[in-house]
Design an enzyme around this catalytic site. Structure first.
Site, PDB file in Angstrom:
ATOM      1  N   HIS A 105       0.817  -1.214   0.000  1.00  0.00           N
ATOM      2  CA  HIS A 105       0.000   0.000   0.000  1.00  0.00           C
ATOM      3  C   HIS A 105       0.855   1.269   0.000  1.00  0.00           C
ATOM      4  O   HIS A 105       0.363   2.350  -0.304  1.00  0.00           O
ATOM      5  CB  HIS A 105      -0.986  -0.006   1.170  1.00  0.00           C
ATOM      6  CG  HIS A 105      -0.378   0.222   2.524  1.00  0.00           C
ATOM      7  ND1 HIS A 105      -0.065  -0.802   3.382  1.00  0.00           N
ATOM      8  CD2 HIS A 105      -0.019   1.358   3.164  1.00  0.00           C
ATOM      9  CE1 HIS A 105       0.431  -0.308   4.495  1.00  0.00           C
ATOM     10  NE2 HIS A 105       0.478   1.004   4.392  1.00  0.00           N
ATOM     11  N   ASP A 139      -0.110  -7.573   1.190  1.00  0.00           N
ATOM     12  CA  ASP A 139       0.374  -6.204   1.385  1.00  0.00           C
ATOM     13  C   ASP A 139       1.898  -6.138   1.405  1.00  0.00           C
ATOM     14  O   ASP A 139       2.489  -5.439   2.235  1.00  0.00           O
ATOM     15  CB  ASP A 139      -0.202  -5.595   2.670  1.00  0.00           C
ATOM     16  CG  ASP A 139      -0.114  -4.068   2.653  1.00  0.00           C
ATOM     17  OD1 ASP A 139       0.068  -3.496   1.563  1.00  0.00           O
ATOM     18  OD2 ASP A 139      -0.208  -3.450   3.730  1.00  0.00           O
ATOM     19  N   ASN A 216       5.490   4.649   8.920  1.00  0.00           N
ATOM     20  CA  ASN A 216       6.214   3.470   9.418  1.00  0.00           C
ATOM     21  C   ASN A 216       5.950   2.238   8.561  1.00  0.00           C
ATOM     22  O   ASN A 216       6.707   1.251   8.629  1.00  0.00           O
ATOM     23  CB  ASN A 216       5.808   3.137  10.851  1.00  0.00           C
ATOM     24  CG  ASN A 216       6.660   3.815  11.891  1.00  0.00           C
ATOM     25  OD1 ASN A 216       6.171   4.576  12.710  1.00  0.00           O
ATOM     26  ND2 ASN A 216       7.956   3.547  11.855  1.00  0.00           N
ATOM     27  N   SER A 217       4.870   2.259   7.781  1.00  0.00           N
ATOM     28  CA  SER A 217       4.493   1.076   7.007  1.00  0.00           C
ATOM     29  C   SER A 217       5.646   0.582   6.151  1.00  0.00           C
ATOM     30  O   SER A 217       6.276   1.352   5.424  1.00  0.00           O
ATOM     31  CB  SER A 217       3.304   1.398   6.102  1.00  0.00           C
ATOM     32  OG  SER A 217       2.140   1.567   6.847  1.00  0.00           O
ATOM     33  N   LEU A 269      -8.930 -23.581  -5.162  1.00  0.00           N
ATOM     34  CA  LEU A 269      -9.603 -24.794  -4.727  1.00  0.00           C
ATOM     35  C   LEU A 269     -11.096 -24.736  -5.045  1.00  0.00           C
ATOM     36  O   LEU A 269     -11.696 -25.726  -5.442  1.00  0.00           O
ATOM     37  CB  LEU A 269      -9.384 -24.991  -3.227  1.00  0.00           C
ATOM     38  CG  LEU A 269      -9.864 -26.291  -2.594  1.00  0.00           C
ATOM     39  CD1 LEU A 269      -9.221 -27.501  -3.276  1.00  0.00           C
ATOM     40  CD2 LEU A 269      -9.544 -26.297  -1.095  1.00  0.00           C
TER      41      LEU A 269
END
Length: 476
Positions: A105, A139, A216-217, A269
Site C-alpha cells: 500500500h 500487502d 512506518n508502514s 480450490l
C-alpha cells in the site's frame, strides 16, 4: 531458688546471648542478598537497553525511507490540488544488489518511487526505485534500486522467535521523520479478528505497543538479535499503544514469486470455509460433537467440486498436517500455485476419508464498483479531500444489488498512506454513515468530516462488495 534453678536461668541467659549474633548475622545476610538481587536486576536492565541500542545502531544503514508521487486525478481543479500527490513509507534492504521489501500500500498506484539510503558516512543518498512485484493480498511489495556499491542488508528470521512480552525494535519514517526508532514489546501473537487496512487477511497479525505511525508502514520489526521478525503495517488510530505488524514468514512465502513473476500466482480450490461454531453447525445440520474447518460453499465446476467435496464437510488436515482454523487453510492454499496437488483430510457425517485435489486457475475477479462506474462513463471524481481520497456521489449502477438504498459516498481513489488510506478505506468503497449518521452523498460526507475538529474520533460505516465494515480514525 535451688542451685538447679540458678543453673537453668544461667543456661537460658547464655542461649539468648549466643542467639543475638546469629539473628544479626541472618539479618545482615538477608540485606546483602536483597542488595545483590537489586544490583543484578540493574545490570540486566542495562544490558537490555544496551542490546536495544546496538540492534538499532546496526540495523539503521539497511533501513530506507520511501517517497512516492502520483499524478493528480484527471479533472482536478487548477491550483494546489493539481500537484502530484506525495506519499511516504519505509522499507529495508534484503539483498546487497538493492532489493528492498516494503508494504504494497506504500507504493500502490505511484507514478514514481524514490528511496533514501544512508551511506557509510551517515549521509542520505537518493535513488529511483523500480517496483519488481507487489501483492495486495499480503500487502507486500519488492523494489529494486541500482546503487554503485553493495548495500547492507537485514536478515529475515521468523516470527516464531519472539513471544508475548519480548522486546522488539521498530525503525521507520513516521510522518517523514527518517530513521526514527521506537521500542516496545510483543503485546499479542495470532490476531485474526482485525482488518488493519480494510482487507481480510489469511494470516495472523503480531500486535505491539511500539509506536507505529503513518510512514512506518513497510519498516522492519526486529528482535534482540537484530533480525527481522515482522513488518510494520498499521496502527489503531483510536487507541494508544496498539500497532500491528505482519510476520516476516508471510513475506518469505511470497518473495520468490514477486521476484520471478512480479505477482503471486495462486492456485484455486473453489470452496468457502469457516471456523466451526455451534451456530454454524446447527445451520448446516451438523453434529455438535464433530469439529473441524467447515465447508460453507462449493463453486460448481471447481476443482473441489470435481473432487467430490460438499457443503457441510469438515476439513481437519492438509497434506498430513492437522489444521483447525479456516484462515490457516486459506493461507496454505494461497501459497500453492495452479497445478499443485493437495491432500485434504475430510469428515462427512461418521465417515473419515482423504481426497486429493489439483488446484486450478482462479477465475477472473468480479469488477469493483469503481471499475463498473468507469466502464459506464462516470463523470470525473471530485478532487482529493484533505484526508486523502477522491469522492463522488454513488450511482445506483455503480453499486448493483449490494444495498436497497443507493445513497452514499463513492470512493474513487485513495492517496497511499493518507489518513483515510491508513484507516483502511480503499477505491470502490461506499461510505454510508459517519459516526452513525447517514450520508446521502459526496457533499454530506465532506461536510460531516469538515465539521469535526482536529483530534475528533471518526467512525465510517462502509460497504465493500457484500460486506459492511467499520473503519475508525482520528481527524488530524
Amino acid at each position: 531458688m535451688g542451685s538447679g534453678g540458678v543453673r537453668a536461668v544461667g543456661v537460658a541467659a547464655l542461649a539468648c546471648v549466643l542467639a543475638q549474633p546469629a539473628l544479626a548475622s541472618r539479618s545482615s545476610s538477608s540485606a546483602q542478598q536483597h542488595r545483590l538481587w537489586v544490583e543484578a536486576q540493574g545490570r540486566t536492565l542495562h544490558q537490555q537497553r544496551s542490546s536495544l541500542a546496538e540492534v538499532a545502531r546496526k540495523a539503521m544503514p539497511a533501513v530506507v525511507s520511501i517517497t512516492t508521487r502520483t499524478a493528480a486525478p484527471e479533472g482536478a481543479t487548477a491550483g494546489a490540488e493539481d500537484e502530484p500527490q506525495k506519499g511516504i513509507g519505509s522499507g529495508f534492504i534484503i539483498h546487497p544488489d538493492g532489493y528492498i521489501l516494503t508494504s504494497a500500500h506504500v507504493v500502490a498506484g505511484a507514478d514514481s518511487v524514490s528511496i533514501s539510503v544512508l551511506n557509510a558516512r551517515g549521509e542520505a543518498e537518493e535513488y529511483e526505485a523500480a517496483v519488481v512485484g507487489e501483492d495486495e493480498r499480503t500487502d507486500f511489495a519488492l523494489l529494486k534500486i541500482d546503487a554503485p556499491r553493495k548495500l547492507p542488508v537485514l536478515k529475515l528470521a521468523t516470527a516464531e522467535r519472539v513471544q508475548v512480552a519480548d522486546w522488539i525494535v521498530v525503525i521507520g519514517n513516521p510522518f517523514g521523520l527518517a530513521h526514527s526508532v521506537t521500542v516496545g514489546v510483543v503485546s499479542y501473537k495470532g490476531r485474526t479478528d482485525i482488518t488493519p487496512n480494510g482487507h481480510d487477511a489469511d494470516f495472523d497479525y503480531l500486535q505491539t505497543d511500539a509506536s507505529i505511525n503513518p510512514g512506518n508502514s513497510g519498516g522492519p520489526v526486529l528482535d534482540l538479535q537484530g533480525e527481522v521478525v515482522a513488518i510494520a503495517n498499521a496502527v489503531n488510530v483510536t487507541g494508544q499503544g496498539i500497532g500491528f505488524a505482519i510476520p516476516i514468514d508471510i513475506a518469505k512465502a511470497v518473495l520468490p514469486q514477486l521476484k520471478e513473476h512480479g505477482r503471486v500466482r495462486r492456485g484455486w480450490l473453489g470452496i468457502s470455509v469457516a471456523d466451526w461454531s455451534p451456530e454454524l453447525a446447527d445451520s448446516l445440520n451438523l453434529s455438535r460433537r464433530q469439529h473441524g474447518i467447515v465447508v460453507t460453499d462449493v463453486v460448481a465446476g471447481s476443482p473441489a467440486d470435481e473432487a467430490g467435496l460438499r457443503v457441510g464437510d469438515l476439513i481437519s488436515g492438509l497434506d498430513g498436517k492437522p489444521l483447525s482454523r479456516a484462515h490457516a487453510l486459506r493461507w496454505a492454499m494461497s501459497t500453492r500455485q495452479e497445478g499443485h496437488s493437495v491432500g485434504l483430510h475430510v469428515r462427512r457425517d461418521t465417515k473419515r476419508f482423504a481426497v486429493r485435489v489439483r488446484l486450478g486457475n482462479p477465475p477472473p475477479e468480479v469488477p469493483s464498483p469503481s471499475q463498473v462506474a468507469q466502464a459506464k462513463g462516470t463523470p470525473p471524481a471530485a478532487p482529493p479531500s484533505t484526508l486523502g481520497a477522491s469522492v463522488e456521489d454513488l450511482l445506483a449502477e455503480a453499486d448493483p444489488g449490494t444495498h436497497s438504498n443507493p445513497l452514499g459516498a463513492f470512493i474513487r481513489s485513495v492517496q497511499p498512506d493518507s489518513v483515510l488510506g491508513r484507516a483502511g478505506l480503499t477505491p470502490g468503497d461506499v461510505v454510508f454513515q459517519v459516526n452513525a449518521a447517514d450520508v446521502s452523498g459526496r457533499d454530506e460526507l465532506v461536510g460531516k468530516l469538515d465539521a469535526l475538529g482536529p483530534g475528533s474520533p471518526v467512525a465510517l460505516t462502509v460497504r465493500r462488495g457484500g460486506k459492511t465494515l467499520d473503519l475508525a480514525f482520528k481527524k488530524p
